[in-house]
Structure formats: structure tokens, C-alpha cells
Design an enzyme around this catalytic site. Structure first.
Site, PDB file in Angstrom:
ATOM      1  N   LYS A 153       1.068  -1.232   0.066  1.00 39.32           N
ATOM      2  CA  LYS A 153      -0.138   0.111   0.053  1.00 39.32           C
ATOM      3  C   LYS A 153       1.009   1.122   0.018  1.00 39.32           C
ATOM      4  CE  LYS A 153      -3.989   1.986   2.244  1.00 39.32           C
ATOM      5  NZ  LYS A 153      -3.706   3.279   1.992  1.00 39.32           N
TER       6      LYS A 153
ATOM      7  N   LYS B 293      -7.142  -3.270   4.127  1.00 39.52           N
ATOM      8  CA  LYS B 293      -6.078  -2.461   4.136  1.00 39.52           C
ATOM      9  C   LYS B 293      -5.412  -2.765   5.455  1.00 39.52           C
ATOM     10  CE  LYS B 293      -8.480   1.857   5.057  1.00 39.52           C
ATOM     11  NZ  LYS B 293      -8.788   3.249   4.801  1.00 39.52           N
TER      12      LYS B 293
END
Length: 524
Positions: free
Chosen positions: A228, A395
């Protein structure tokens, strides 16, 4: 105009999101065209009157009152529109109040030297609340500041027309004010507006934060992992009718990144992360921030902050809609597309090979590169679904860094927090024993803590600067953040990425807060 003014006033004091949506829906349902369309455009910041500047409005108000009295009033009120509306002297007799379409057409038709006298005529004919609305409308290029976003307006429109908000999102960028075809469709008087292959935005798929219970429950063999990256999520839309670059919230940011548009020589819709990349290395977010929210970008800035896109996903390849396909299929298609087109300023986000989640946990803990926020975990069979569908994408961000900092300044918030001092600037001690600001936060505290802080700030203010209050230096926050980076724009030379308040440290004296060298040591 009175009805629009009433809407804005009620939105400011509406207690919550659902109430604001109900107010907007009622207004859009009951008001005629083109008034409601121009109101929607005002909320969308889609109206621009370059001949009407805040400085001109201030000069106009000073000409009707006393300049020193106006300055004192502005300092006390802290808002230009409210100050002008409240101090504006009412004439002995008032003409009929202007209607919203009349103001729009009047400003568009007026010559530069006619604009301020025209505005003065409207202000003379209006009451205080309508004057506020008129000034907010004229100066609202950056938003009306009434706690109602374009997203809330779209949700209200979706409820009005009994359609999914994603359907509105997919045609929005093909529409122009006053949106008569949109309202005709929502009221069943017309067909859904056709984007006609225009480069319109498609609602993005978002990820959920992963928690400990999720880590234990996931079938890791059915998931894929990527880094990410700490940039901004973007959607690249390239069609035979034009190219656009959108943020994840559907803002058109094309003007700030012309080199990305120049590289879009294909026909597709792609999902990725916009980053500053030098010699293959991703720069900290602070570098990308130099390019954001700019209408024009100089050649020197393009050279100093070169941008690229790390591609995650593909939604359309020419006219083929790939969103219903599973992630692994879309990934293979993206790889084939990239190999076929070789777009400049773009690369592929690499997949991370792993056998068990503890391997990912080790990688996540060891990733101290400033440009990496953590990991993305995606189910291999997940279609591309708008919004934040449960259990498909996750996430897994790194644990936040933290410092103890001292509250220095406070400002009122927006929306339901507009009556509270809820935005806090905090600092740490430098080598000279002075407090220097390192960031601003407006989240992380509880309602009880907010009430305590608001009362404390009002009772311990030492100076005022317009809407900002300077306070006694005695409240300590534990501040969490994702990364620290160098910044020439801050006196401390440091800026924090995503700062938020983790807790109040009422047990800690301000003198024991962290030092600037401690924060600098956290810069990669």
C-alpha cells in the site's frame, strides 16, 4: 433566493449526516428548474465568477460602513460572508429579493465594472441570512462551508430518484449546470443521461481496515497481497473523446498532472496510485503534495517533482467492462494490457508472494520506507465493486508512530462541530526551548474529550487571530501519525502524515513533551 438561503442556514445547524441529506432531498424535490440545478452546482463548487473577488466585496462593505469598524467586526466574527451580511446597512426601503437564477445570469452577463454595483443592489434588497447566502454563492469556489459536500448532495439525489448513488456518479462528469436532464431522469420524465463515451468517472472499490479477528479468520490461500503506497488513489480514464485523471472522490485533478494525461495514449479505465517517482524510487508524500490542488504546473515543478502511476487494476479495456471479473482475471488482463501498450510514466504494482500471513506480518513490520503505508490484501475471486464491500479488500496499515505534543492553537470545526473548538495545532520543543508547530489534527478524541477541550480552550485563550485562538501551553496530546517528513513550509522543518490524537495526556506536564530532535529522528 430566500429558499436557497434557508437551505444553507439549516444545513449549517443540522445535527447529523442523515438530516442534511433529508434537507437536500426536500429542496431538490420541491424547487423548480433551473434554481435547484444552480443550487446543486454551488454545492459542487461548479460555479465560477472570476469578476467577483473577496477583496472587492470587502472594499464594497467598507465603503458602506466604517473601514475600522469593519476590520474589528471581521476580526471578531472570523468569516467574511457573515461579517458583510451582518454589518451591511439596510436601506429604508427594500426592493424584491433576487432569485438564484437571476443572480447567476446577472453575474455572467455583467461587465467587470458592473459587478460590484450589481451585488450591492442585491444586498440592499436582502435580509441578513439571504445576504450570507449571496456572498457564499459568489465566493464559494472552494465550497460553501455549510457542512454539505457534493457526496451528500448525490446521496440526496439518489434517494429522490430511487436509484443507486453509483448510477449518478457514472454520469456526473458528463453533465453541466443546471443539470435539467439529470432531474428529468430522477423524476421519471426522461431517460438516464448518456455519457456518450465521455471520460466519466466510475465509482472506485475501497478496502476495509483489517483487525486482529479478521487476520485469524481469513483463508490466506484465497487472497493476494500488494504494498500500500503513500500517494493518492487515482482513476485514469482515456477515451476517444478525451482523457481525465480523477481522485478516488471523483475530483478532476487533470490540470495538476498534464504529463499523466499526455501518457494516456490508450483507450481504457485504470486504477492506481499517483506518486512522485525519481530514478525508480518513490518519494515521500510531501513531494506529491507540492503538486496537488494546482490549476497550472510549471515546467520546473514537473522536473522537480516527476510523477508516475503505479497501476493496481483495470476496469475497462476499450469498451469491455472488466469489473464483474474476479481480481485474478483482471490482474492477468492488466498485465497483458501493460505489455501491449507500454504506457510511459506507469508501472505495475507487484504482487507479494507469501505462504502464510505471518510472513506478511514480518514484511509489514520491517517496511520502514516512507512511501509504504502497509499492505493491501485482496480476495482472488473479488469483482470490482463500488464502495467498501465487506470481506473483499483489506488494508493492513503499519502501526502508527507517536509523539507527545503541546496544544498551541485551536479553531472551530465544520458541520456539526462548527460551534466547538475541535481543530488543534500542536507543537514540540526545539533546541532553543521554544514550541514550534509540527501539525494539525481534528480527529481521534471522544465527544467527552471534545467537550472538555472546548471549555478549556475558551477559558485559557491568550490571544486571537481571526478565527484562531492561541491558548496556554499546558495541554499535552499523544499524537499518532503514519510518517514524518521534511518540510520547508513549516517553521519546525517537519510535517506529519495523517496526524490524529490518540489520547489526552493530562498526567504529563507540557515541559515533558517531546523534543524536535525526536521527531526529526523519525524521518526516513
Amino acid at each position: 433566493m430566500k429558499e436557497f438561503a434557508d437551505l444553507l442556514e439549516r444545513l449549517v445547524f443540522a445535527p447529523g449526516r442523515n438530516t442534511k441529506i433529508s434537507l437536500l432531498r426536500a429542496y431538490f424535490t420541491t424547487r423548480p428548474d433551473p434554481e435547484r440545478g444552480y443550487a446543486l452546482a454551488a454545492i459542487a463548487s461548479d460555479l465560477d465568477f472570476p469578476g467577483a473577488k473577496p477583496a472587492g466585496l470587502r472594499a464594497l462593505a467598507e465603503s458602506r460602513t466604517d473601514p475600522e469598524l469593519f476590520a474589528l467586526s471581521y476580526d471578531f466574527v472570523g468569516d467574511l460572508a457573515e461579517t458583510i451580511a451582518l454589518i451591511w446597512p439596510a436601506p429604508d426601503t427594500r426592493g424584491p429579493e433576487p432569485e438564484l437564477p437571476e443572480i447567476i445570469s446577472g453575474l455572467r452577463a455583467a461587465k467587470k465594472d458592473e459587478i460590484l454595483p450589481l451585488i450591492a443592489t442585491w444586498l440592499d434588497a436582502a435580509d441578513a441570512s439571504t445576504r450570507i447566502a449571496i456572498i457564499k454563492l459568489i465566493t464559494g469556489g472552494g465550497g460553501l462551508r455549510v457542512g454539505a459536500s457534493l457526496r451528500l448532495a448525490k446521496l440526496a439525489l439518489a434517494q429522490m430518484g430511487l436509484v443507486d448513488v453509483e448510477e449518478i456518479e457514472e454520469v456526473w462528469h458528463g453533465l453541466d449546470p443546471p443539470y435539467t436532464e439529470l432531474f428529468a431522469w430522477l423524476e421519471g420524465r426522461g431517460t438516464r443521461p448518456d455519457a456518450e463515451a465521455k471520460p466519466v468517472f466510475r465509482p472506485v472499490m475501497l478496502a476495509q481496515p483489517i483487525e486482529a479477528k479478521d487476520l485469524e479468520a481469513l483463508d490466506w490461500s484465497a487472497h493476494r497481497a500488494e504494498w500500500k503506497w503513500d500517494g493518492i488513489r487515482v482513476q485514469l480514464v482515456a477515451t476517444p473523446h478525451g482523457n481525465r485523471l480523477y481522485s478516488r472522490s471523483a475530483d478532476d485533478i487533470s490540470q495538476a498532472f498534464p504529463e499523466i494525461l499526455e501518457a494516456m495514449t490508450f483507450h481504457a479505465v485504470l486504477d492506481g496510485e499517483l506518486l512522485v517517482i525519481r530514478d525508480g524510487a518513490v518519494a515521500p508524500f510531501g513531494d506529491l503534495q507540492q503538486r496537488l490542488n494546482r490549476k497550472t504546473v510549471t515546467a520546473a515543478m514537473r522536473t522537480q517533482f516527476p510523477v508516475g502511476v503505479r497501476l493496481y487494476d483495470i476496469l475497462f479495456d476499450e469498451d469491455q467492462d472488466l469489473r464483474p471479473q474476479p481480481f485474478t482475471t483482471r490482474r492477468h488482463h492488466l498485465e497483458a494490457f501493460y505489455e501491449r501498450t507500454q504506457p510511459s510514466r506507469m508501472d505495475l504494482s507487484p504482487l507479494i508472494a507469501f505462504d502464510a500471513h505471518h510472513e506478511l506480518a514480518t514484511l509489514r513490520a520491517g517496511a520502514r520506507e516512507a512511501a509504504i503505508e502497509g499492505l493491501m490484501i485482496k480476495r482472488a475471486d473479488s469483482p470490482y465493486v463500488a464502495g467498501r464491500p465487506k470481506g473483499l479488500w483489506w488494508k493492513w496499515k503499519r502501526d502508527p508512530l507517536a509523539v507527545d505534543a503541546v496544544l498551541m492553537y485551536a479553531q472551530r470545526g465544520h458541520g456539526k462541530r462548527s460551534s466547538y473548538y475541535s481543530d488543534y495545532t500542536f507543537g514540540v520543543w526545539n533546541e532553543a526551548g521554544e514550541l514550534v508547530p509540527i501539525g494539525k489534527a481534528y480527529s481521534g478524541y471522544t465527544d467527552t474529550e471534545l467537550a472538555f477541550l472546548d471549555k478549556w480552550i475558551r477559558n485559557h485563550t491568550t490571544a486571537r487571530f481571526g478565527p484562531v485562538r492561541e491558548v496556554e501551553k499546558s495541554i499535552v496530546f499523544e499524537v499518532g501519525f503514519d510518517a514524518a517528513q521534511r518540510s520547508d513550509r513549516h517553521k519546525s522543518g517537519v510535517a506529519l502524515r495523517f496526524p490524529r490524537i490518540l489520547r489526552l495526556r493530562t498526567d504529563k506536564p507540557a515541559a515533558e513533551a517531546d523534543r524536535l530532535e525526536t521527531v526529526r529522528a523519525l524521518i526516513p
